[in-house]
Motif scaffolding. Sequence first.
Motif, mmCIF file in Angstrom:
data_model
loop_
_atom_site.group_PDB
_atom_site.id
_atom_site.type_symbol
_atom_site.label_atom_id
_atom_site.label_comp_id
_atom_site.label_asym_id
_atom_site.label_seq_id
_atom_site.Cartn_x
_atom_site.Cartn_y
_atom_site.Cartn_z
ATOM 1 N N SER A 1 -24.749 40.273 40.762
ATOM 2 C CA SER A 1 -26.040 39.282 40.212
ATOM 3 C C SER A 1 -25.651 37.884 40.824
ATOM 4 C CB SER A 1 -25.662 39.254 38.720
ATOM 5 O OG SER A 1 -25.409 40.340 38.109
ATOM 6 N N ASP A 2 -24.474 37.699 41.345
ATOM 7 C CA ASP A 2 -24.071 36.413 42.288
ATOM 8 C C ASP A 2 -24.918 36.352 43.299
ATOM 9 O OD1 ASP A 2 -22.590 35.352 39.937
ATOM 10 O OD2 ASP A 2 -20.513 35.562 41.361
ATOM 11 N N LEU A 3 -24.707 37.590 44.119
ATOM 12 C CA LEU A 3 -25.365 37.577 45.286
ATOM 13 C C LEU A 3 -26.998 37.708 45.353
ATOM 14 C CD1 LEU A 3 -22.733 40.067 47.237
ATOM 15 C CD2 LEU A 3 -22.932 37.544 47.476
ATOM 16 N N VAL A 4 -27.466 38.300 44.245
ATOM 17 C CA VAL A 4 -28.815 38.346 44.093
ATOM 18 C C VAL A 4 -29.454 37.084 43.938
ATOM 19 C CG1 VAL A 4 -30.821 39.084 42.849
ATOM 20 C CG2 VAL A 4 -28.807 40.798 43.329
ATOM 21 N N GLU A 5 -28.683 36.512 43.264
ATOM 22 C CA GLU A 5 -29.283 34.896 43.098
ATOM 23 C C GLU A 5 -29.193 33.977 43.941
ATOM 24 O OE1 GLU A 5 -30.714 33.893 40.454
ATOM 25 O OE2 GLU A 5 -30.854 31.643 41.089
ATOM 26 N N LEU A 6 -28.066 34.135 44.897
ATOM 27 C CA LEU A 6 -27.761 33.468 46.266
ATOM 28 C C LEU A 6 -28.978 33.906 47.111
ATOM 29 C CD1 LEU A 6 -25.963 31.839 47.949
ATOM 30 C CD2 LEU A 6 -24.798 33.799 49.001
ATOM 31 N N ALA A 7 -29.355 35.357 47.238
ATOM 32 C CA ALA A 7 -30.246 35.766 48.201
ATOM 33 C C ALA A 7 -31.645 35.018 47.846
ATOM 34 C CB ALA A 7 -30.106 37.142 48.357
ATOM 35 N N ARG A 8 -31.926 35.177 46.316
ATOM 36 C CA ARG A 8 -33.106 34.581 45.826
ATOM 37 C C ARG A 8 -33.129 33.140 46.433
ATOM 38 N NH1 ARG A 8 -35.514 35.809 40.763
ATOM 39 N NH2 ARG A 8 -34.618 33.879 40.389
ATOM 40 N N GLN A 9 -32.397 32.358 45.929
ATOM 41 C CA GLN A 9 -32.330 30.923 46.355
ATOM 42 C C GLN A 9 -32.450 30.716 47.933
ATOM 43 O OE1 GLN A 9 -29.076 28.424 44.819
ATOM 44 N NE2 GLN A 9 -29.253 29.447 42.778
ATOM 45 N N LEU A 10 -32.046 31.466 48.749
ATOM 46 C CA LEU A 10 -32.216 31.431 50.271
ATOM 47 C C LEU A 10 -33.488 31.701 50.584
ATOM 48 C CD1 LEU A 10 -28.638 32.820 51.532
ATOM 49 C CD2 LEU A 10 -29.429 30.445 51.588
ATOM 50 N N PRO B 1 -43.724 36.868 44.110
ATOM 51 C CA PRO B 1 -42.307 36.625 43.664
ATOM 52 C C PRO B 1 -41.341 37.799 43.356
ATOM 53 C CG PRO B 1 -43.578 34.874 42.845
ATOM 54 C CD PRO B 1 -44.609 35.895 43.746
ATOM 55 N N ALA B 2 -42.017 38.733 42.725
ATOM 56 C CA ALA B 2 -41.381 39.882 42.032
ATOM 57 C C ALA B 2 -40.826 40.703 43.368
ATOM 58 C CB ALA B 2 -42.437 40.734 41.302
ATOM 59 N N GLU B 3 -41.777 40.816 44.666
ATOM 60 C CA GLU B 3 -41.623 41.475 45.836
ATOM 61 C C GLU B 3 -40.233 40.936 46.344
ATOM 62 O OE1 GLU B 3 -44.925 42.690 48.301
ATOM 63 O OE2 GLU B 3 -45.824 41.379 46.726
ATOM 64 N N ASP B 4 -40.110 39.447 46.457
ATOM 65 C CA ASP B 4 -38.992 38.848 46.990
ATOM 66 C C ASP B 4 -37.532 39.204 46.040
ATOM 67 O OD1 ASP B 4 -40.251 37.569 49.086
ATOM 68 O OD2 ASP B 4 -40.356 35.645 48.179
ATOM 69 N N ASP B 5 -37.733 39.430 44.701
ATOM 70 C CA ASP B 5 -36.786 39.488 43.829
ATOM 71 C C ASP B 5 -36.230 40.935 44.205
ATOM 72 O OD1 ASP B 5 -37.188 37.155 42.675
ATOM 73 O OD2 ASP B 5 -37.820 37.744 40.939
ATOM 74 N N ALA B 6 -36.901 41.929 44.498
ATOM 75 C CA ALA B 6 -36.854 43.127 44.698
ATOM 76 C C ALA B 6 -35.999 43.373 45.982
ATOM 77 C CB ALA B 6 -38.122 44.077 44.520
ATOM 78 N N TYR B 7 -36.672 42.655 47.023
ATOM 79 C CA TYR B 7 -36.037 42.524 48.229
ATOM 80 C C TYR B 7 -34.763 42.248 48.223
ATOM 81 C CZ TYR B 7 -35.479 42.071 53.209
ATOM 82 O OH TYR B 7 -34.678 41.896 54.557
ATOM 83 N N ALA B 8 -34.377 40.923 47.500
ATOM 84 C CA ALA B 8 -33.037 40.529 47.327
ATOM 85 C C ALA B 8 -32.144 41.398 46.821
ATOM 86 C CB ALA B 8 -33.085 39.182 46.563
ATOM 87 N N GLU B 9 -32.489 42.233 45.710
ATOM 88 C CA GLU B 9 -31.650 43.051 45.208
ATOM 89 C C GLU B 9 -31.283 44.377 46.039
ATOM 90 O OE1 GLU B 9 -33.179 44.567 41.540
ATOM 91 O OE2 GLU B 9 -33.413 42.587 40.671
ATOM 92 N N LEU B 10 -32.357 44.703 46.848
ATOM 93 C CA LEU B 10 -32.156 45.858 47.904
ATOM 94 C C LEU B 10 -31.091 45.483 49.069
ATOM 95 C CD1 LEU B 10 -33.173 48.550 48.870
ATOM 96 C CD2 LEU B 10 -34.985 47.430 50.015
ATOM 97 N N VAL B 11 -31.267 44.204 49.593
ATOM 98 C CA VAL B 11 -30.314 43.569 50.456
ATOM 99 C C VAL B 11 -28.900 43.712 49.955
ATOM 100 C CG1 VAL B 11 -29.716 41.387 51.716
ATOM 101 C CG2 VAL B 11 -32.056 42.337 51.773
#
Lengths: 210, 210
Positions: free
Chosen positions: A95-104, A188-198
């Motif tokens: 969750s920490d990293l997904v939040e970081l990836a989303r912010q970036l 935005p939802a696609e960006d979130d899904a991408y952040a989770e995948l990465v």
Amino acid sequence: MEEVWHTRVVTDVAPPRRRGRPRDADLEDRVFDAVLEVYSETSWRGFTLDAVGRRARVGRAALYRRWASKDDLLVQALEARSPLPVPIDTGDLRSDLVELARQLLQGYRTTPGLVSLRVALDARVNPELLARLTHTLNKSRLLAARTIVHRAVERGDLPPDTSATLLLELVTGAVLSHALFALTTPEPAEDDAYAELVVETTVRGLRPAP
Amino acid sequence: MEEVWHTRVVTDVAPPRRRGRPRDADLEDRVFDAVLEVYSETSWRGFTLDAVGRRARVGRAALYRRWASKDDLLVQALEARSPLPVPIDTGDLRSDLVELARQLLQGYRTTPGLVSLRVALDARVNPELLARLTHTLNKSRLLAARTIVHRAVERGDLPPDTSATLLLELVTGAVLSHALFALTTPEPAEDDAYAELVVETTVRGLRPAP
């Protein structure tokens, strides 16, 4: 265009919502907006106090009185417009990293994000001018990644020798490529899904094979 | 500076090794070098036929006779100076990807690589002008990644639903961050070690947990 070079600040062109704000804060807002616009269209070389003054409709003398150099002006505008990321501590590595990836990822889709990238590119051509600035811009990101990795190692979620730099470069790099080379701007939802995948892929990669 | 705008091509300033080459090839060499230099210092906006002409010491008329627009000139210069990567087929997934990562990392350390990145950034500000060009520049990279993934899937080295785009974005992204944000230029051996580390982590991440 001569007129805009008067040292008098043209406060009466400011949008109504700014009425009553201190004169200086209003000037600063216009100047910082202009810095980001001019830099995002040009580069270090095209970014001059003159170009900023014309765009912001602020007189040359007023600009030079307040900012000693274009370095100072650029750093201050970037600091004002790219607030430090909110400290991330969800209690869970993914969750920490997904939040970081989303912010970036969201950051790279904004003008300040594009300007930071331009500064990094310009630093490759003018290292003596911009290396310090690039370093400053990256420090908070690296610190955020280090803190996340450190806590995950303490919880036993990552091996003790995990490289925070490698993790950050994989996550930052993927979202950077994704934002930079994609032809369309996704929902935005696609960006979130991408952040989770990465993040899922990177975390699995950083853990040793059982 | 007026003199350099003569339409006459100043062949006698060319380096000796080029003696005897056709006049046009020599002109092209100087112009392509100048395109990359000017673009790497400025951006789409600062990149003008006039600026290229001054840098290459080639007359305006000669430039316009040969290249219809700055788009054409930029595309041709990038194609001439960033040769397509050698097709990679070592028979092994990790070796293929390490070679791809090495080529990308070395590419980002050169002027044509920096120019490609600048074009991608400029395309975010001027999509109508540069989206097609960015797409062309990325196509060969994506094709290389797809071919590598396809062969690995056939050999059973990657799951059939592996995303070549995700793999490419992780590998490209990591080497891009590494090249862009590092303060120093490392030795080639360090770059090779980094390419191996990124590939090892990414491949482990792309395989499902056992």
